[in-house]
Design an enzyme around this catalytic site. Structure first.
Site, PDB file in Angstrom:
ATOM      1  N   LYS A   1       0.887  -1.174   0.000  1.00  0.00           N
ATOM      2  CA  LYS A   1       0.000   0.000   0.000  1.00  0.00           C
ATOM      3  C   LYS A   1       0.917   1.213   0.000  1.00  0.00           C
ATOM      4  CE  LYS A   1      -1.969   2.949   1.963  1.00  0.00           C
ATOM      5  NZ  LYS A   1      -1.681   4.358   1.589  1.00  0.00           N
TER       6      LYS A   1
ATOM      7  N   GLU B   1       9.445   1.362  11.104  1.00  0.00           N
ATOM      8  CA  GLU B   1      10.471   2.404  10.936  1.00  0.00           C
ATOM      9  C   GLU B   1       9.719   3.718  11.017  1.00  0.00           C
ATOM     10  OE1 GLU B   1      13.485   1.614  10.878  1.00  0.00           O
ATOM     11  OE2 GLU B   1      13.609  -0.417  10.104  1.00  0.00           O
TER      12      GLU B   1
ATOM     13  N   CYS C   1      13.602  10.979   7.377  1.00  0.00           N
ATOM     14  CA  CYS C   1      13.567  10.541   8.778  1.00  0.00           C
ATOM     15  C   CYS C   1      14.944  10.658   9.418  1.00  0.00           C
ATOM     16  CB  CYS C   1      13.071   9.108   8.850  1.00  0.00           C
ATOM     17  SG  CYS C   1      14.042   8.002   7.811  1.00  0.00           S
TER      18      CYS C   1
ATOM     19  N   GLU D   1       9.013  16.198  15.428  1.00  0.00           N
ATOM     20  CA  GLU D   1       9.489  16.031  14.058  1.00  0.00           C
ATOM     21  C   GLU D   1       8.734  17.018  13.156  1.00  0.00           C
ATOM     22  OE1 GLU D   1       8.365  12.520  11.774  1.00  0.00           O
ATOM     23  OE2 GLU D   1      10.459  12.295  11.182  1.00  0.00           O
TER      24      GLU D   1
HETATM   25  P1  NAD Z   1       2.184   8.367   7.477  1.00  0.00           P
HETATM   26  O1  NAD Z   1       2.324   7.575   8.721  1.00  0.00           O
HETATM   27  O2  NAD Z   1       1.189   9.456   7.436  1.00  0.00           O
HETATM   28  O3  NAD Z   1       1.809   7.422   6.242  1.00  0.00           O
HETATM   29  C1  NAD Z   1       2.606   6.322   5.885  1.00  0.00           C
HETATM   30  C2  NAD Z   1       1.753   5.271   5.236  1.00  0.00           C
HETATM   31  O4  NAD Z   1       0.845   4.741   6.192  1.00  0.00           O
HETATM   32  C3  NAD Z   1       0.900   5.775   4.079  1.00  0.00           C
HETATM   33  O5  NAD Z   1       0.901   4.792   3.072  1.00  0.00           O
HETATM   34  C4  NAD Z   1      -0.478   5.916   4.713  1.00  0.00           C
HETATM   35  O6  NAD Z   1      -1.544   5.822   3.801  1.00  0.00           O
HETATM   36  C5  NAD Z   1      -0.474   4.745   5.661  1.00  0.00           C
HETATM   37  N1  NAD Z   1      -1.412   4.853   6.789  1.00  0.00           N
HETATM   38  C6  NAD Z   1      -1.803   5.966   7.444  1.00  0.00           C
HETATM   39  N2  NAD Z   1      -2.659   5.632   8.445  1.00  0.00           N
HETATM   40  C7  NAD Z   1      -2.806   4.286   8.420  1.00  0.00           C
HETATM   41  C8  NAD Z   1      -3.543   3.350   9.194  1.00  0.00           C
HETATM   42  N3  NAD Z   1      -4.314   3.727  10.213  1.00  0.00           N
HETATM   43  N4  NAD Z   1      -3.442   2.049   8.882  1.00  0.00           N
HETATM   44  C9  NAD Z   1      -2.639   1.638   7.862  1.00  0.00           C
HETATM   45  N5  NAD Z   1      -1.940   2.468   7.085  1.00  0.00           N
HETATM   46  C10 NAD Z   1      -2.009   3.785   7.366  1.00  0.00           C
HETATM   47  O7  NAD Z   1       3.648   8.880   7.130  1.00  0.00           O
HETATM   48  P2  NAD Z   1       4.067   9.843   5.953  1.00  0.00           P
HETATM   49  O8  NAD Z   1       3.582  11.217   6.285  1.00  0.00           O
HETATM   50  O9  NAD Z   1       3.704   9.221   4.656  1.00  0.00           O
HETATM   51  O10 NAD Z   1       5.673   9.791   6.050  1.00  0.00           O
HETATM   52  C11 NAD Z   1       6.420  10.617   6.855  1.00  0.00           C
HETATM   53  C12 NAD Z   1       6.841   9.902   8.120  1.00  0.00           C
HETATM   54  O11 NAD Z   1       7.563   8.716   7.801  1.00  0.00           O
HETATM   55  C13 NAD Z   1       7.778  10.727   8.976  1.00  0.00           C
HETATM   56  O12 NAD Z   1       7.403  10.608  10.319  1.00  0.00           O
HETATM   57  C14 NAD Z   1       9.132  10.068   8.759  1.00  0.00           C
HETATM   58  O13 NAD Z   1      10.074  10.245   9.779  1.00  0.00           O
HETATM   59  C15 NAD Z   1       8.732   8.650   8.611  1.00  0.00           C
HETATM   60  N6  NAD Z   1       9.787   7.884   7.939  1.00  0.00           N
HETATM   61  C16 NAD Z   1      10.543   7.019   8.682  1.00  0.00           C
HETATM   62  C17 NAD Z   1      11.585   6.320   8.077  1.00  0.00           C
HETATM   63  C18 NAD Z   1      12.441   5.365   8.864  1.00  0.00           C
HETATM   64  O14 NAD Z   1      13.145   4.593   8.237  1.00  0.00           O
HETATM   65  N7  NAD Z   1      12.396   5.381  10.187  1.00  0.00           N
HETATM   66  C19 NAD Z   1      11.846   6.505   6.721  1.00  0.00           C
HETATM   67  C20 NAD Z   1      11.056   7.395   6.005  1.00  0.00           C
HETATM   68  C21 NAD Z   1      10.023   8.077   6.622  1.00  0.00           C
END
Ligand code: NAD
Length: 489
Positions: free
Chosen positions: A183, A259, A293, A391
């Site tokens: 997804k 992550e 991140c 963040e």
């Molecule tokens: P997000 O959590 O909003 O969304 C990530 C994914 O999760 C999307 O595909 C979204 O549709 C899905 N999602 C959202 N709610 C959900 C639910 N209730 N159930 C299942 N899926 C759901 O994150 P984002 O805004 O897309 O990305 C930014 C974040 O990602 C930042 O916090 C960043 O630090 C983190 N990030 C972490 C790493 C790492 O390796 N630690 C790497 C890249 C990004």
């Protein structure tokens, strides 16, 4: 249909059982180019029904298809071919990634896309040299520990490094013989769509990789996390989303790898190579518009070099070339969305009430309707400022002076996150002491973003659960089983 980037707007379908298909509800949503604020495509709105179909296809591929029954070498041949095809189509993929996410084309072309190919090449090779263990207890008894695939794995990815992070999960997942449902983030579905085409061309059997687009809560994302046919969820995204997924996945006891967010400390001591430390601080703070991140999103500088470092940093940051992501000379592109840009702007406005804005922090309307901000540097914030704890995930860098090694450690640890940090000093003893006392999954000494894909990658505290990379990924995407043998002769 076949994926194509030749039209002005793209129609992005789901990919289930080896076919591109419309969402079952018939609904679509728009995908916006962050550099123009305009629609550049329509995307199938996946729902629970589409997830059910995708899991059914993945289950069929796992139960009856050839993939889990192939040898590692046979799987590696196809997985490696996917990597080769990504490189062959790298211009098309890089352009798609930049249009979808707003990141500079130089970064997509030299960073994200080659790295996506490397994920396939690396895991194809690494997994084939993975050795099962054998324990000979006595001449009449032997125990063999093997790793078996999990079955159907759910993969959920964010928008900041779309193809790079999707492939970081898909490659080890496939190598261990699983099938999967991806997804992708709703903001950036384009390159995953192109990847489906590539996987087909590489000869990946139908149903092994399925992609359902759509949103998270009460939508496709959530449906994947509660589906009883899905054994595991590998998730990269926000910490708050991780919490929701953990709660939703509890009912079906899924294996989880998270992550999550980060708030990386970048610590410059007075004995550091300042030229290199400052150049890297600029990259660590602002690469991908600060939407990484692993960003060095807090800069701590030892007092006696503080002024020198701050002045040079501010000068460099104010010279960052913000502009059209498709211009090869652009250094910083657009933020992912209007909503996200406005969130970052609220942090900037708040920062102005607490500290001093040294440069940037403006919306660049001269670049049109895109979501462009000039990179911002703050000083004078207190350690309990939310700019130093939360963040922001944007081009905002607070700089704070410190005195001692102990104070630097305390400041670095003063956040709920614990993903990464950098330490700059010529003293190996100091680097060792500080690295060991920072509570994060990664510490870079005199560098930033250096990666070896064999090492464990992941965060402490609110930055994650589990580790990915090398054998950690292979272990996550498999079950250990012990088979014990006793001989009568
Ligand atoms: P997000 O959590 O909003 O969304 C990530 C994914 O999760 C999307 O595909 C979204 O549709 C899905 N999602 C959202 N709610 C959900 C639910 N209730 N159930 C299942 N899926 C759901 O994150 P984002 O805004 O897309 O990305 C930014 C974040 O990602 C930042 O916090 C960043 O630090 C983190 N990030 C972490 C790493 C790492 O390796 N630690 C790497 C890249 C990004």
């Amino acid at each position: 249909m076949t994926a194509t980037t030749s039209t002005m707007t793209v129609e992005i379908d789901n990919f289930i059982a080896g076919e591109f298909v419309k969402g079952k509800s018939g609904k679509t949503f728009d995908t916006i180019n962050p550099a123009t604020g305009k629609v550049h495509g329509t995307v199938a709105m996946g729902t629970r029904d589409d997830i059910n179909d995708a899991v059914a296809a993945a289950t069929e591929a796992f139960e009856k298809g050839p993939w889990p029954r192939m040898s590692m070498q046979e799987r590696a041949r196809i997985v490696k071919r996917i990597g080769d095809l990504i490189l062959e189509r790298k211009d098309e993929l890089a352009r798609a990634e930049s249009i979808d996410s707003g990141k500079p084309i130089s970064e997509s072309l030299n960073g994200d896309i080659p790295r996506a190919a490397l994920n396939f090449h690396f895991f194809a090779e690494f997994a084939t040299s993975h050795v099962d263990e054998c324990f000979v207890s006595n001449p009449a008894e032997m125990h063999v520990a093997i790793r078996e695939p999990l079955g159907v794995c759910g993969l959920i990815t964010p928008w900041n490094l779309p193809l790079y992070l999707a492939t970081w999960k898909i490659a080890p997942c496939l190598m261990m013989g699983n099938s999967c449902v991806l997804k992708p983030a709703e903001w950036t579905p384009y390159t995953a769509f192109l990847l489906a085409d590539i996987a087909t061309q590489a000869g990946l059997p139908k149903g092994v990789l399925n992609i359902v687009n759509g949103f998270g809560p009460d939508a496709a994302g959530e449906a994947l996390t509660v589906h009883p046919g899905v054994r595991s969820i590998s998730f990269t995204g926000e910490t708050s989303t991780g919490r929701a997924i953990m709660a939703n996945a509890a009912g079906t006891l899924k294996k989880l790898s998270f992550e999550l967010g980060g708030k990386g400390a970048n610590i410059i001591f007075d004995d550091a190579n300042l030229d290199e430390a400052i150049d890297t601080a600029v990259r660590a703070g602002f690469r991908n518009q600060g939407q990484i991140c692993l960003a060095g999103s807090r800069l701590f500088v030892q007092k006696n070099v503080y002024k020198k470092v701050l002045d040079r940093l501010v000068e460099k940051v104010s010279n960052i070339k913000v502009g059209d992501p498709l211009d090869p000379k652009t250094e910083m592109g657009a933020l992912i969305s209007k909503e996200h840009m406005e969130k970052v702007q609220r942090y900037i406005e708040h920062g102005k009430t607490e500290g001093k804005l040294m440069t940037g922090g403006e919306r660049l309307t001269n670049l049109g309707d895109g979501f462009f901000l000039s990179p911002a540097v703050f000083e004078g914030l207190t350690m309990d400022s939310k700019l130093l704890k939360e963040e922001i995930f944007g081009p905002v860098l607070p700089v704070v002076p410190f005195d001692t090694d102990e104070q630097a450690i305390e400041m670095a640890n003063n956040t709920p996150y614990g993903l990464s940090a950098s330490v700059w000093s010529e003293s190996i003893n100091r680097c060792n002491f500080v690295s060991k006392n920072i509570r994060s999954g990664l510490v870079w000494v005199n560098c930033w973003f250096a990666r070896d894909l064999r090492t464990p990658f992941g965060g402490q505290k609110s930055s994650g659960i589990g580790r990915e990379g090398g054998r950690y990924s292979l272990e996550f995407f498999s079950e250990a089983k012990t088979i014990s043998y006793k001989y009568s002769k």
